[in-house]
Design a protein around this motif. Structure first.
Motif, PDB file in Angstrom:
ATOM      1  N   VAL A   1      24.904 -49.117 -46.829  1.00  0.00           N
ATOM      2  CA  VAL A   1      23.764 -48.913 -45.923  1.00  0.00           C
ATOM      3  C   VAL A   1      24.119 -49.424 -44.531  1.00  0.00           C
ATOM      4  O   VAL A   1      23.834 -48.765 -43.522  1.00  0.00           O
ATOM      5  CB  VAL A   1      22.504 -49.630 -46.457  1.00  0.00           C
ATOM      6  CG1 VAL A   1      21.343 -49.465 -45.492  1.00  0.00           C
ATOM      7  CG2 VAL A   1      22.128 -49.090 -47.839  1.00  0.00           C
ATOM      8  N   TYR A   2      24.766 -50.602 -44.473  1.00  0.00           N
ATOM      9  CA  TYR A   2      25.171 -51.162 -43.187  1.00  0.00           C
ATOM     10  C   TYR A   2      26.154 -50.221 -42.473  1.00  0.00           C
ATOM     11  O   TYR A   2      25.992 -49.921 -41.280  1.00  0.00           O
ATOM     12  CB  TYR A   2      25.821 -52.532 -43.395  1.00  0.00           C
ATOM     13  CG  TYR A   2      26.234 -53.217 -42.105  1.00  0.00           C
ATOM     14  CD1 TYR A   2      25.372 -54.083 -41.443  1.00  0.00           C
ATOM     15  CD2 TYR A   2      27.497 -52.989 -41.553  1.00  0.00           C
ATOM     16  CE1 TYR A   2      25.745 -54.707 -40.262  1.00  0.00           C
ATOM     17  CE2 TYR A   2      27.873 -53.608 -40.369  1.00  0.00           C
ATOM     18  CZ  TYR A   2      27.004 -54.463 -39.731  1.00  0.00           C
ATOM     19  OH  TYR A   2      27.379 -55.073 -38.566  1.00  0.00           O
TER      20      TYR A   2
ATOM     21  N   ARG B   1      17.822 -54.768 -45.408  1.00  0.00           N
ATOM     22  CA  ARG B   1      18.153 -53.354 -45.198  1.00  0.00           C
ATOM     23  C   ARG B   1      17.435 -52.479 -46.229  1.00  0.00           C
ATOM     24  O   ARG B   1      17.300 -52.874 -47.389  1.00  0.00           O
ATOM     25  CB  ARG B   1      19.669 -53.126 -45.340  1.00  0.00           C
ATOM     26  CG  ARG B   1      20.506 -53.934 -44.377  1.00  0.00           C
ATOM     27  CD  ARG B   1      21.994 -53.820 -44.704  1.00  0.00           C
ATOM     28  NE  ARG B   1      22.711 -54.991 -44.209  1.00  0.00           N
ATOM     29  CZ  ARG B   1      23.781 -55.517 -44.770  1.00  0.00           C
ATOM     30  NH1 ARG B   1      24.271 -54.976 -45.881  1.00  0.00           N
ATOM     31  NH2 ARG B   1      24.357 -56.572 -44.260  1.00  0.00           N
ATOM     32  N   PRO B   2      16.993 -51.293 -45.840  1.00  0.00           N
ATOM     33  CA  PRO B   2      16.371 -50.380 -46.811  1.00  0.00           C
ATOM     34  C   PRO B   2      17.424 -49.772 -47.723  1.00  0.00           C
ATOM     35  O   PRO B   2      18.619 -49.756 -47.401  1.00  0.00           O
ATOM     36  CB  PRO B   2      15.738 -49.305 -45.914  1.00  0.00           C
ATOM     37  CG  PRO B   2      16.584 -49.300 -44.677  1.00  0.00           C
ATOM     38  CD  PRO B   2      17.020 -50.724 -44.470  1.00  0.00           C
TER      39      PRO B   2
ATOM     40  N   LEU C   1      19.161 -49.218 -36.678  1.00  0.00           N
ATOM     41  CA  LEU C   1      18.953 -50.658 -36.504  1.00  0.00           C
ATOM     42  C   LEU C   1      18.375 -51.302 -37.755  1.00  0.00           C
ATOM     43  O   LEU C   1      18.665 -52.468 -38.053  1.00  0.00           O
ATOM     44  CB  LEU C   1      18.047 -50.906 -35.296  1.00  0.00           C
ATOM     45  CG  LEU C   1      18.679 -50.568 -33.936  1.00  0.00           C
ATOM     46  CD1 LEU C   1      17.615 -50.536 -32.845  1.00  0.00           C
ATOM     47  CD2 LEU C   1      19.777 -51.571 -33.582  1.00  0.00           C
ATOM     48  N   TRP C   2      17.552 -50.578 -38.507  1.00  0.00           N
ATOM     49  CA  TRP C   2      17.088 -51.089 -39.808  1.00  0.00           C
ATOM     50  C   TRP C   2      18.276 -51.279 -40.749  1.00  0.00           C
ATOM     51  O   TRP C   2      18.367 -52.265 -41.488  1.00  0.00           O
ATOM     52  CB  TRP C   2      16.077 -50.130 -40.440  1.00  0.00           C
ATOM     53  CG  TRP C   2      14.644 -50.395 -40.111  1.00  0.00           C
ATOM     54  CD1 TRP C   2      13.782 -49.612 -39.406  1.00  0.00           C
ATOM     55  CD2 TRP C   2      13.880 -51.543 -40.492  1.00  0.00           C
ATOM     56  NE1 TRP C   2      12.549 -50.188 -39.308  1.00  0.00           N
ATOM     57  CE2 TRP C   2      12.570 -51.393 -39.978  1.00  0.00           C
ATOM     58  CE3 TRP C   2      14.178 -52.703 -41.216  1.00  0.00           C
ATOM     59  CZ2 TRP C   2      11.573 -52.335 -40.160  1.00  0.00           C
ATOM     60  CZ3 TRP C   2      13.179 -53.655 -41.399  1.00  0.00           C
ATOM     61  CH2 TRP C   2      11.888 -53.461 -40.874  1.00  0.00           C
ATOM     62  N   CYS C   3      19.204 -50.309 -40.723  1.00  0.00           N
ATOM     63  CA  CYS C   3      20.327 -50.322 -41.672  1.00  0.00           C
ATOM     64  C   CYS C   3      21.330 -51.429 -41.376  1.00  0.00           C
ATOM     65  O   CYS C   3      22.050 -51.859 -42.287  1.00  0.00           O
ATOM     66  CB  CYS C   3      21.051 -48.972 -41.670  1.00  0.00           C
ATOM     67  SG  CYS C   3      20.071 -47.607 -42.339  1.00  0.00           S
ATOM     68  N   ILE C   4      21.419 -51.900 -40.117  1.00  0.00           N
ATOM     69  CA  ILE C   4      22.425 -52.918 -39.790  1.00  0.00           C
ATOM     70  C   ILE C   4      21.812 -54.307 -39.726  1.00  0.00           C
ATOM     71  O   ILE C   4      22.371 -55.205 -39.086  1.00  0.00           O
ATOM     72  CB  ILE C   4      23.161 -52.595 -38.468  1.00  0.00           C
ATOM     73  CG1 ILE C   4      22.202 -52.651 -37.264  1.00  0.00           C
ATOM     74  CG2 ILE C   4      23.852 -51.250 -38.550  1.00  0.00           C
ATOM     75  CD1 ILE C   4      22.914 -52.647 -35.921  1.00  0.00           C
ATOM     76  N   GLN C   5      20.682 -54.520 -40.387  1.00  0.00           N
ATOM     77  CA  GLN C   5      20.135 -55.870 -40.470  1.00  0.00           C
ATOM     78  C   GLN C   5      21.188 -56.807 -41.065  1.00  0.00           C
ATOM     79  O   GLN C   5      21.917 -56.445 -41.983  1.00  0.00           O
ATOM     80  CB  GLN C   5      18.864 -55.883 -41.317  1.00  0.00           C
ATOM     81  CG  GLN C   5      17.699 -55.146 -40.676  1.00  0.00           C
ATOM     82  CD  GLN C   5      17.197 -55.844 -39.417  1.00  0.00           C
ATOM     83  OE1 GLN C   5      16.810 -57.002 -39.461  1.00  0.00           O
ATOM     84  NE2 GLN C   5      17.213 -55.127 -38.307  1.00  0.00           N
TER      85      GLN C   5
END
Length: 583
Positions: A457-458, A531-532, A521-525
């Motif tokens: 995800v990241y 991350r979702p 930006l959600w994915c690179i928390q």
């Protein structure tokens, strides 16, 4: 009840030897013990039992019975979940104060709402997936989010709670213990035991490794054998790798794509006439099968790796049939010669269309970029959930996304992939895998979380942001130094409610650019738990931009804000430590 004994080095009594409740259950040893074992085998608060279904059970005072999924003795961490898969039902009375355990994850404030009718969910506003408190649906949201855009009519807040985030959103959660302190002993490979005495406060001892003198004597004795071993080690390893590959191919024959000889490969590629590219593990050539079908042939270097690259590619690609994953048509394992035959994709890789450094003037347009992002996300989501085993790609980047004649994306290059069961929450890693700039923080250091499917995800998030920027995320050559690290510049830009005006030609382009930016930006928390999943990412990509909420700042966990790439590198590196393999 049937127990499965483990080999235990002989240093402990038979009555205290390590055991399991099932073949797949966690190893049970000090400070834990099973109910039927003597008290000196473990500590009082660490008693476990085996259920009739051979599940490992931990019973906490006032908090009920928990199923134990994993115990890591070196980090003193235990992963558990409730037998009814409803953690949230226990929220009002869950209490660890009477136990030796503490939550390991970051604490967050959550608000719980009881609603008389169902509400539309989002990544922030989620329903509890089981019967909870009443027959009405119950929803939960982080207290620090503004819920102005959420319809809370017919809802009332029932309570607030401070809990680890994965306690709310995941099916299992982690706890650790501080006493007894056996982590350092375990990390050194030694044995931790309880002293047999009458003390009311349990005392522990660490069974040391042999003395230095014994080790030196043993080294002198084996030195000659070691020299002989080194002489033929290289050829022996090659033979073992070849045997491993042959054994894998025999097991794989029933699922086969076609197998070709090396002579066939030379004929298909016209003696390697048309070279398409060079990769870390080999060279790719254009070829043609006898039925006039064009193919891409990847010749693996026989002096690199141990056969894992080849086995990973064939095992994963050979069993996957998805519109967004490159199809494996055949392979070659002829002696030490190894090759992969894949479908030929004429538009090559995504990086040639999103990075201006390649000098390609063809513009994909924002609508096509959105379609490509959705296709990649669906491909990764299929790898995580659509196969018999979960597949972690671990090298998602623009170079590994190929485009067909209609610019439909296909994920390629599974040489670094790992397979695990869908129920497995953690993945064993001996070293970081992937490409710098796309590797998740937890791949470098367990301080940021455990390695799981969230690493993909990241990587997808970093790829998505590069698609938005049309450039590498890290670029020290840009004129404006604040844009040297593009993801941080992009977050600050959106956080100040400024529109993303990058290659904008139509009004609708602005909405797409903003949507891809927010999702990226959600994915690179920084922490995996924030991350979702890829299933949620697909829903966000296919939904409306107006329904998205700005994520927390993913860069606050990295220390002070960096203003240049050089400063960024020096500030992060001291925090990164090597991952030790989890067994």
């Amino acid at each position: 009840m049937r127990l499965f004994a483990e080999i235990n080095g002989g240093s402990q009594d038979d009555e205290c030897k390590a055991s399991r409740c099932s073949h797949h259950g966690p190893v049970i040893r000090f400070p834990f013990r099973l109910k039927h074992q003597p008290e000196h085998c473990g500590c009082p608060e660490f008693e476990l039992s085996c259920s009739e279904e051979n599940r490992t059970i931990l019973e906490l005072p006032s908090s009920g019975k928990l199923w134990v999924e994993e115990i890591n003795y070196a980090s003193q961490e235990i992963v558990v979940h409730y037998s009814d898969d409803c953690l949230q039902r226990q929220t009002p009375n869950f209490n660890l104060s009477a136990s030796p355990f503490q939550f390991t994850n970051v604490y967050r404030n959550f608000s719980f709402f009881n609603c008389s009718e169902s509400k539309e969910e989002s990544f922030v506003f989620r329903s509890i997936p089981c019967s909870f408190l009443s027959s009405n649906p119950v929803y939960v949201a982080p207290s620090y989010y503004a819920l102005a855009g959420v319809n809370l009519s017919s809802c009332r807040k029932i309570f607030n709670a401070t809990l680890p985030q994965n306690y709310i959103y995941e099916w299992d959660f982690s706890m650790n213990w501080s006493k007894p302190m056996c982590g350092n002993c375990e990390a050194k490979g030694n044995k931790c035991q309880r002293k047999k005495n009458n003390s009311t406060e349990p005392e522990i001892k660490c069974i040391d490794k042999p003395a230095k003198e014994v080790i030196l004597g043993f080294l002198h004795f084996t030195f000659g054998i070691f020299i002989i071993f080194i002489v033929y080690r290289s050829n022996k390893l090659k033979r073992e790798h070849r045997i491993n590959i042959q054994k894998f191919l025999e097991d794989y024959r029933a699922l086969k794509p076609s197998r070709y000889s090396y002579a066939d490969i030379k004929k298909i590629t016209n003696n390697f006439k048309d070279k398409l590219g060079q990769g870390g593990y080999g060279t790719v050539y254009k070829g043609k099968l006898s039925n006039e079908i064009f193919v891409a042939v990847k010749i693996l270097d026989d002096f690199k790796g141990n056969g894992e690259e080849f086995i990973n590619e064939v095992r994963t690609m050979g069993t996957i049939h998805h519109v967004n994953v490159v199809r494996l048509l055949g392979f070659c394992a002829d002696g030490y010669k190894q090759a992969l035959i894949c479908e030929f994709l004429p538009n090559e890789s995504l990086d040639k269309f999103i990075f201006s450094a390649f000098g390609n003037n063809y513009s994909l347009g924002w609508h096509k970029l959105q379609d490509i992002a959705i296709g990649i996300a669906k491909g990764i989501e299929y790898l995580h959930q659509g196969c018999d085993q979960r597949i972690l790609h671990l090298d998602i980047k623009p170079h590994n996304i190929l485009l067909d004649h209609n610019f439909n994306p296909k994920i390629s290059d599974f040489g670094l992939a790992k397979l695990c069961s869908k129920e497995q929450s953690l993945v064993s890693m001996t070293a970081a895998r992937g490409t710098m700039g796309y590797i998740a923080p937890e791949m470098f250091s367990r301080n940021y979380g455990n390695v799981s499917y969230k690493a993909d995800v990241y990587s997808f998030g970093m790829l998505l942001i590069e698609m938005v920027g049309g450039r590498k995320n890290i670029d020290a050559t840009v004129e404006n130094t604040s844009q040297a690290y593009f993801p941080e510049w992009l977050y600050n830009h959106l956080d100040q409610e400024q529109e993303v005006h990058i290659r904008i030609e139509e009004e609708s382009d602005i909405k797409i650019a903003k949507k891809l930016s927010i999702i990226g930006l959600w994915c690179i928390q920084w922490y995996p738990i924030d991350r979702p999943s890829m299933k949620i990412v697909v829903g966000m990509l296919e939904g409306e931009e107006g329904n998205l909420v700005m994520p927390p700042n993913p860069f606050t966990s990295m220390g002070q804000t960096r203003t240049s790439v050089r400063r960024r590198k020096t500030s992060i590196q001291p925090k990164l430590t090597a991952i030790s393999e989890i067994e």
